[in-house]
Design a protein around this motif. Structure first.
Motif, PDB file in Angstrom:
ATOM      1  N   TYR B  25       0.752  -1.204  -0.033  1.00  0.00           N
ATOM      2  CA  TYR B  25      -0.158   0.068  -0.150  1.00  0.00           C
ATOM      3  C   TYR B  25       0.983   1.271  -0.007  1.00  0.00           C
ATOM      4  O   TYR B  25       0.713   2.330   0.620  1.00  0.00           O
ATOM      5  CB  TYR B  25      -0.896   0.040   1.160  1.00  0.00           C
ATOM      6  CG  TYR B  25      -1.805  -1.095   1.098  1.00  0.00           C
ATOM      7  CD1 TYR B  25      -3.079  -0.895   0.569  1.00  0.00           C
ATOM      8  CD2 TYR B  25      -1.725  -2.339   1.690  1.00  0.00           C
ATOM      9  CE1 TYR B  25      -4.078  -2.161   0.351  1.00  0.00           C
ATOM     10  CE2 TYR B  25      -2.488  -3.403   1.620  1.00  0.00           C
ATOM     11  CZ  TYR B  25      -3.701  -3.144   0.747  1.00  0.00           C
ATOM     12  OH  TYR B  25      -4.571  -4.361   0.822  1.00  0.00           O
ATOM     13  N   LYS B 331      -4.022   4.410   5.389  1.00  0.00           N
ATOM     14  CA  LYS B 331      -3.616   3.853   4.212  1.00  0.00           C
ATOM     15  C   LYS B 331      -4.787   2.763   3.682  1.00  0.00           C
ATOM     16  O   LYS B 331      -4.515   2.344   2.510  1.00  0.00           O
ATOM     17  CB  LYS B 331      -2.412   2.970   4.233  1.00  0.00           C
ATOM     18  CG  LYS B 331      -1.102   3.928   4.300  1.00  0.00           C
ATOM     19  CD  LYS B 331      -0.641   4.915   3.160  1.00  0.00           C
ATOM     20  CE  LYS B 331       0.346   5.842   3.381  1.00  0.00           C
ATOM     21  NZ  LYS B 331       0.758   6.505   2.120  1.00  0.00           N
ATOM     22  N   ILE B 332      -5.450   2.027   4.609  1.00  0.00           N
ATOM     23  CA  ILE B 332      -6.324   1.122   4.163  1.00  0.00           C
ATOM     24  C   ILE B 332      -7.557   1.371   4.870  1.00  0.00           C
ATOM     25  O   ILE B 332      -7.425   1.873   6.026  1.00  0.00           O
ATOM     26  CB  ILE B 332      -5.991  -0.369   4.504  1.00  0.00           C
ATOM     27  CG1 ILE B 332      -5.521  -0.728   5.702  1.00  0.00           C
ATOM     28  CG2 ILE B 332      -4.975  -0.618   3.203  1.00  0.00           C
ATOM     29  CD1 ILE B 332      -5.189  -2.433   6.022  1.00  0.00           C
TER      30      ILE B 332
END
Lengths: 101, 461
Positions: B25, B331-332
């Motif tokens: 990611y 990031k997620i």
């Protein structure tokens, strides 16, 4: 104490073990290079009894040797290099001038 | 000081997995490892070892590490090999040595994946040259393609002894014997965990097949051995031991002892994280939550460096910590996190359950835990078990006080090879629980650093 597996492809280099020139494979660490010739690498600070490499992963500190003039180096964590000078440590280490200045 | 959103320490299964998942990611990751190539001790040198060594001698489990190493090397990670971490503080500032220079970096999130070390196995003569931990001998095989120059004797307990004996057989070297110190009572104690072991039975079947290979080769197996003694003048010449009611003596120049592995907790302690004593593994473990976060916020401990569960679980633990960091840094999103974490938790539970059997059957013997008075237990300062018992009788409260009284644990290894024995001896003498006795405090530097290296340290970027 140890030997290379027969048939392992190897380039040899010259290093100095206690000032004696010896040929060793170029892709091994100093601890392994010592074990090709000897089971011990130092005499202890406390009683002067002999010791050799013991854990081969940097945890036990029993493989302390002098490498290129610098003492108390963990032999199992450094690769050999051509011309390297390795000395067995007998008793306590000296502090070299280079380290103090 | 250079800042990274994530610093990972250790390039074994857990560290590689954590860094790889974060890199997926596009998180900027710095990974520090003290070895020259990735893989940790379990897959040490796997990317460089010859094909023959990998497949013919070391076997499938080792060879499988190559897939993970390749994936790791393909990821976009700032990978710094041959980098020795010598200090971490509670603010996640990390000091490390590379190419004779010291650097300091700051980590927003820190994942410690420092792996394990062999559990100390003190018996009279274990300090003689020619006696070397079996794991060390296996490292020499994996990373240096080296075999004992004469037939060794393996001694202790744990699956590694069987694995190493079999790997040596594959390489054409016989061992003179396996001196098995597993107390006979352990077989009975472990039976109730056998159904659990069957839920992830691969290690069990692997163990049985190794045993068969060793038996077929006619290698003597001395079960229930005790009272080990390595003797010789400047080098081991003989190993003697009790077994089945009599004293056995084997002439040998190489003795390879082993009794399992324990987490390397130096950096965990320096980072200020709490530890929990794990009775079933007879060792301390890092206290963590479900995703591996320690008692200090944003500091994670994954893999065998947290508690011993093996390489397969280390990968899962590393991924889970990596995913949790990604979630915290946004990031997620939560749904991606949950989707990815769910199967990991399931696999983790299964392996943990199976692990109970190995923990029970290979729990070290009492004799090796609290050895005889004449046994040297601190290899650095050359302190015997008897000396520690005397100090403990004076009423010393724990390992730190014993250290102050008798220098035990004060040498260069900083207690790595005596801590568990010292604590066990105090507990024995004072009839206390080892979890109350405690552990050594750790002080930086945890690896040798010269004044010159310290003086030339790179702190500003």
């Amino acid at each position: 104490m140890f030997k290379r597996i027969t048939g392992t492809e190897t380039t040899l280099i010259e290093i100095f073990l206690n000032d004696v020139p010896v040929m060793v494979p170029d892709d091994i660490n100093v601890g392994a290079a010592i074990l090709l010739r000897s089971s011990y690498c130092r005499k202890t600070v406390v009683s002067g009894s002999p010791r050799g490499p013991f854990c081969m992963m940097g945890a036990c500190f029993d493989c302390f040797v002098e490498i290129n003039g610098k003492m108390n180096q963990q032999a199992c964590l450094q690769q050999v290099e051509a011309g390297m000078r390795i000395g067995f440590q007998v008793g306590p280490a000296n502090l070299s001038a280079e380290e103090t200045c | 000081m250079e800042r990274y959103p994530l610093v990972v320490i250790g390039a074994g299964p857990a560290g590689m997995a954590a860094a790889s998942v974060a890199a997926e990611y596009d998180l900027e990751v710095l990974l520090l490892d003290d070895q020259a190539s990735p893989g940790g001790q379990i897959y040490r040198n796997v990317s460089r070892a010859s094909a023959d060594l990998r497949s013919e001698i070391l076997g499938r489990e080792y060879y499988e590490g190559l897939t993970q190493v390749d994936e790791f090397l393909r990821s976009k990670i700032n990978y710094s090999p041959a980098s020795t971490v010598w200090d971490i503080d509670t603010e996640r500032h990390v000091c490390y040595l590379r190419n004779n220079r010291s650097y300091q970096v700051s980590a927003e999130h820190l994942i410690l994946a420092c792996g394990s070390q062999e559990r100390p196995m003190p018996f009279p003569g274990w300090d003689l040259p020619g006696v070397m931990m079996a794991g060390a001998a296996q490292i020499l095989l994996k990373s240096q393609a080296m075999l004992p120059a004469s037939e060794p004797v393996l001694a202790g307990s744990g699956p590694l002894l069987l694995l190493l004996a079999a790997q040596y057989l594959n390489a054409g070297l016989r061992v003179q014997g396996i001196v098995d110190t597993t107390p006979k009572s352990r077989y009975l104690e472990s039976i109730r965990y056998l159904p659990g072991a069957m839920t992830a039975p691969r290690p069990l079947f692997k163990g049985l097949s190794l045993l068969k290979q060793i038996r077929n080769a006619g290698i003597p197996l001395y079960r229930g051995a005790s009272n080990l003694l390595a003797s010789g003048d400047s080098q081991v010449r003989q190993l003697s031991f009790h077994c089945a009611g009599k004293r056995h003596r084997i002439d040998t120049q190489i003795v390879l002892p082993h009794q399992g592995v324990v987490p390397q907790l130096q950096l965990v302690k320096l980072a200020g994280c709490e530890l929990t004593y794990l009775h079933r593994q007879q060792s301390w473990s890092a206290t963590v939550d479900k995703y591996g976060e320690g008692s200090v916020e944003n500091t994670y401990i994954a893999g065998d460096g947290q508690q011993i569960n093996g390489a397969e679980l280390a990968v899962i633990a590393g991924k889970m910590s990596g995913l949790q960091v990604l979630r915290k840094l946004e990031k997620i999103d939560l749904s991606t996190f949950e989707r990815r974490v769910k199967p990991l938790i399931k696999a983790k539970n299964k392996i943990e359950k199976a692990r109970r059997f190995i923990d029970a059957i290979f729990r070290p013997s009492e004799e090796l835990n609290t050895p005889s008075d004449d046994t040297m237990i601190c290899r650095c300062e050359e302190i015997t078990a008897g000396a520690v018992r005397e100090i403990a009788k004076l009423g010393c409260q724990g390992p730190n006080q014993v250290k102050a009284f008798g220098r035990c644990g004060m040498g260069p290894c900083q207690g790595r090879f005596c801590e568990s024995t010292v604590a066990a001896l105090i507990a024995e003498v004072q009839d206390r629980c080892i979890s109350e006795v405690g552990y050594y405090r750790v002080r930086p530097p945890i690896k040798p650093i010269t004044l010159g290296q310290l003086g030339n340290a790179v702190i500003e970027s």
